[in-house]
Design a protein around this motif. Structure first.
Motif, short mmCIF file in Angstrom:
data_model
loop_
_atom_site.label_atom_id
_atom_site.label_comp_id
_atom_site.label_asym_id
_atom_site.label_seq_id
_atom_site.Cartn_x
_atom_site.Cartn_y
_atom_site.Cartn_z
N HIS A 22 43.16 4.76 63.70
CA HIS A 22 44.50 4.15 63.63
C HIS A 22 45.37 4.44 64.85
CE1 HIS A 22 44.03 4.29 58.99
NE2 HIS A 22 43.56 3.17 59.49
N TYR A 23 44.92 5.38 65.68
CA TYR A 23 45.82 5.85 66.74
C TYR A 23 45.17 5.80 68.11
CZ TYR A 23 48.15 7.73 62.58
OH TYR A 23 48.73 7.88 61.36
N GLU A 24 46.03 5.60 69.13
CA GLU A 24 45.56 5.57 70.51
C GLU A 24 45.08 6.96 70.95
OE1 GLU A 24 48.32 3.24 73.00
OE2 GLU A 24 47.72 4.54 74.65
N ASP A 25 45.75 8.00 70.41
CA ASP A 25 45.40 9.37 70.79
C ASP A 25 45.11 10.19 69.52
OD1 ASP A 25 46.33 11.52 73.34
OD2 ASP A 25 45.86 12.27 71.33
N LYS A 27 45.43 13.20 68.74
CA LYS A 27 46.39 14.24 68.33
C LYS A 27 47.30 13.73 67.20
CE LYS A 27 49.07 17.92 70.42
NZ LYS A 27 50.40 17.92 69.85
N ALA A 28 47.50 12.41 67.19
CA ALA A 28 48.35 11.83 66.15
C ALA A 28 47.81 12.05 64.74
CB ALA A 28 48.54 10.33 66.41
N SER A 30 46.77 14.90 63.68
CA SER A 30 46.98 16.31 63.30
C SER A 30 47.69 16.49 61.95
CB SER A 30 47.81 17.04 64.36
OG SER A 30 47.38 16.69 65.63
N ILE A 31 48.84 15.82 61.80
CA ILE A 31 49.63 16.04 60.58
C ILE A 31 48.86 15.56 59.36
CG2 ILE A 31 51.77 15.37 59.37
CD1 ILE A 31 53.08 15.25 62.18
N LYS A 35 47.37 17.60 56.11
CA LYS A 35 47.69 17.19 54.74
C LYS A 35 46.42 16.96 53.92
CE LYS A 35 51.20 14.17 54.29
NZ LYS A 35 52.12 13.07 54.66
N GLU A 65 51.83 24.75 66.28
CA GLU A 65 53.22 24.33 66.51
C GLU A 65 53.63 23.21 65.56
OE1 GLU A 65 53.36 20.96 70.06
OE2 GLU A 65 53.69 23.05 70.61
N ILE A 66 52.64 22.44 65.13
CA ILE A 66 52.93 21.38 64.16
C ILE A 66 52.99 21.97 62.75
CG2 ILE A 66 52.03 19.25 63.14
CD1 ILE A 66 50.52 18.95 65.86
#
Lengths: 160, 445
Positions: A22-25, A27-28, A30-31, A35, A65-66
């Motif tokens: 779903h994401y270009e990167d 790291k997106a 992570s959250i 979960k 950090e997240i």
């Protein structure tokens, strides 16, 4: 579900991998990854942090950090049921302090703590967007509106 | 319960809702009630520029609180270069205390939002939209997911939508609990998987946004207005507000000790008194109105004097507050303003992202001071420090609007209810008061 084991299981891994598209990167993810893992484990241990970071190819400190920034990611164990107590302005005006003291008395803990039997944890939460039906609390995924002190013992009985 | 006759021409956002069953509007009912006709008509007859011009003409303003022109925001997106991705973000991170308008739209009329997003995506030539939904809105997440599947099955999303060469997808992204995610650049950071710290502007998201690409961020309610504007035109939209510079309708509400707390779609320019007395049916027996906030926790308090003010951006600003989200709440005479403001400041202090010093250090300081007021141990110097902090955390001194939003209600409460603050001051503390006189200096700016 593998609660004791600190390795990610294939269900969690598959769920994390499928989010990546779903994401270009990456790291997106992570959250959502935190979960996904928290859903079955209840909280995120140091070992799991390392595992997730490895899957996402980011450093543990980047993930940390997240994990420490967002209130719904738990880095310490919580009870089997998490009570999110809304202390925002409308609930405050309609007596949420009585709700708080009732919860604290019945469960014999303060906000932020977990009961000895590990059944409940109470955490504060920002406005749950139900101000026309205040006071409001949330237990796990369910929102309860127009809560009053008499209902609370009955409500808690539902969560065993 | 009050009965409101809702029609498409007067209640474009909520006319499809059924007061009796209160169930969400799924795709068959949505399509039966004109749904996705706006999308069909733009794909048939309009190009992106036409859609942007239509929204500019309608004078639709952003409903997230700032009230910036939506059409203008869309037009600020740079010219499309080759296949460089462009993103549309729908801000559904509703966490402002006292605000529950987007929840209604997300849970009950998800397709209206999706149609608005698809049209906006077409207008700004984006190919992906993300709905950034707060993690605690569980029902909203379920309903949006179901609506997304329904829309995909009907060919309103995906490749070659309705046989055209327009490809577009919507992805639901849920947050993990932080109020600051609602700030548009913090939202971008959070979506990228970072701490939700606001970014310094410029560059603006329109040019450098999500993953450095052109990005447009719109609120749920803003996007939900788009289908009706496409269907009925800019002229109609401008005509439905009453004696106001702001156009169209707005979801407004009243909560607190009123007889019928709730949310209603009303024209901009309706008076606060009408909203309070006719819709919210006045104060509960035995409670008098002491103060009210017009649009969420970060708006300045107004009093009974201001009840005839028109509910819109300009008139609420003239009255000395901000329109914000338009979701008002009343404070009754039994509430002590010091305790109430302490509650608000605790929230803002807890939710500060901590990136810039005035906000990170100032808000906990304010909480400590207000706690000492509540305990009756505050001194006159504490009052002056509080006033000074209101200045130090004011607009232009921090990276984003979090701290200025936090001190708005504090500042107004200290002005309007000065005696309540002063009555908390411990007058026996003579030494402190004497030192204060020696050390006080005035800032002449």
């Amino acid at each position: 579900m593998n609660i004791l084991h600190n390795k990610l299981n294939h269900i969690e891994l598959r769920a994390i991998q499928s989010e990546k598209k779903h994401y270009e990167d990456v790291k997106a993810v992570s959250i959502e990854a935190l979960k996904i893992v928290q859903r079955s484990r209840g909280w995120i241990s140091d070992e799991l942090m390392r595992e997730i970071a490895e899957v996402l190819c980011i450093s543990v400190s980047q993930l940390e950090e997240i994990a420490t920034f967002y209130s719904q990611i738990y880095r310490k164990p919580v009870g089997r049921h998490v009570i999110k107590f809304c202390d925002s302005v409308v609930c405050y005006m309609l007596g949420c302090e009585h709700i708080q003291s009732t919860l604290e008395t019945i469960l014999n803990i303060k906000i932020g703590q977990t009961t000895v039997n590990n059944r409940f944890t109470i955490l504060p939460i920002s406005c749950l967007g139900n101000c026309d039906k205040a006071p409001v609390i949330m237990i796990n995924d369910a929102t309860y509106s127009n809560v009053n002190t008499i209902d609370i013992p009955i409500l808690l009985e539902k969560y065993k | 319960m009050i009965t409101i006759l809702r029609k498409p021409e007067t209640h474009p956002l909520t006319w499809r809702l059924d007061d009796v069953h209160k169930s969400p509007i799924w795709i068959s009912e949505y399509c039966k009630k004109n749904g996705y006709s706006a999308l069909k008509s733009i794909l048939k007859d309009m190009n992106p520029k036409d859609v942007i011009n239509l929204i500019i003409d309608s004078e639709l303003k952003g409903r997230g609180g700032a009230g910036f022109s939506t059409g203008l925001k869309w037009s600020l997106m740079p010219k499309k270069i080759n296949n460089q991705p462009r993103y549309l973000l729908c801000n559904a991170d509703e966490m402002e205390p006292g605000t529950y308008k987007d929840r209604l739209l997300l849970e009950k009329i998800p397709h209206q939002l999706l149609e608005g997003i698809i049209i906006a995506g077409f207008a700004i030539e984006a190919s992906i939209a993300y709905i950034f939904l707060r993690g605690e809105y569980i029902n909203a997440a379920q309903n949006i997911k179901r609506a997304l599947t329904e829309a995909k099955n009907m060919g309103y999303l995906g490749k070659n939508i309705l046989g055209t060469n327009f490809n577009f997808n919507i992805i639901l992204h849920t947050g993990a609990g932080r109020y600051i995610c609602g700030e548009e650049t913090a939202l971008i950071n959070s979506l990228e998987g970072n701490r939700a710290n606001p970014r310094i502007k410029p560059p603006f998201p329109a040019t450098v946004g999500l993953w450095g690409k052109p990005t447009c961020v719109n609120n749920v309610e803003t996007l939900s207005n788009v289908p009706a504007i496409v269907l009925y035109g800019a002229h109609w939209y401008k005509s439905i507000s009453c004696c106001s510079n702001d156009r169209g309708t707005k979801l407004m509400g009243f909560s607190g000790r009123v007889n019928n707390p709730g949310i209603w779609e009303v024209p901009f320019g309706i008076s606060a008194r009408e909203l309070l007395e006719d819709y919210a049916q006045g104060m509960q027996a035995g409670f008098q109105l002491k103060a009210w906030q017009p649009g969420g926790a970060g708006t300045d308090f107004l009093t009974v004097r201001d009840l005839d003010v028109k509910m819109d951006f300009q008139n609420i600003t003239k009255a000395g507050s901000r329109f914000g989200t338009g979701m008002a709440m009343v404070v009754d005479h039994t509430i002590n303003m010091v305790s109430l403001v302490l509650n608000l400041e605790r929230f803002f202090s807890r939710e500060s992202c901590g990136l810039c010093t005035p906000c990170r250090e100032g808000l906990p300081w304010i909480v400590k001071l207000l706690t000492s007021f509540k305990n009756g141990s505050a001194t006159m110097s504490d009052f002056n420090i509080l006033e000074d902090l209101c200045f130090q955390l004011g607009p232009g001194k921090t990276l984003c609007a979090h701290a200025p939003g936090a001190i708005g209600p504090l500042n107004s409460a200290m002005k309007l209810f000065r005696s309540e603050f002063k009555s908390c001051i411990n007058t026996n503390d003579k030494i402190n008061n004497m030192n204060l006189k020696k050390n006080t200096f005035e800032l002449n700016l």
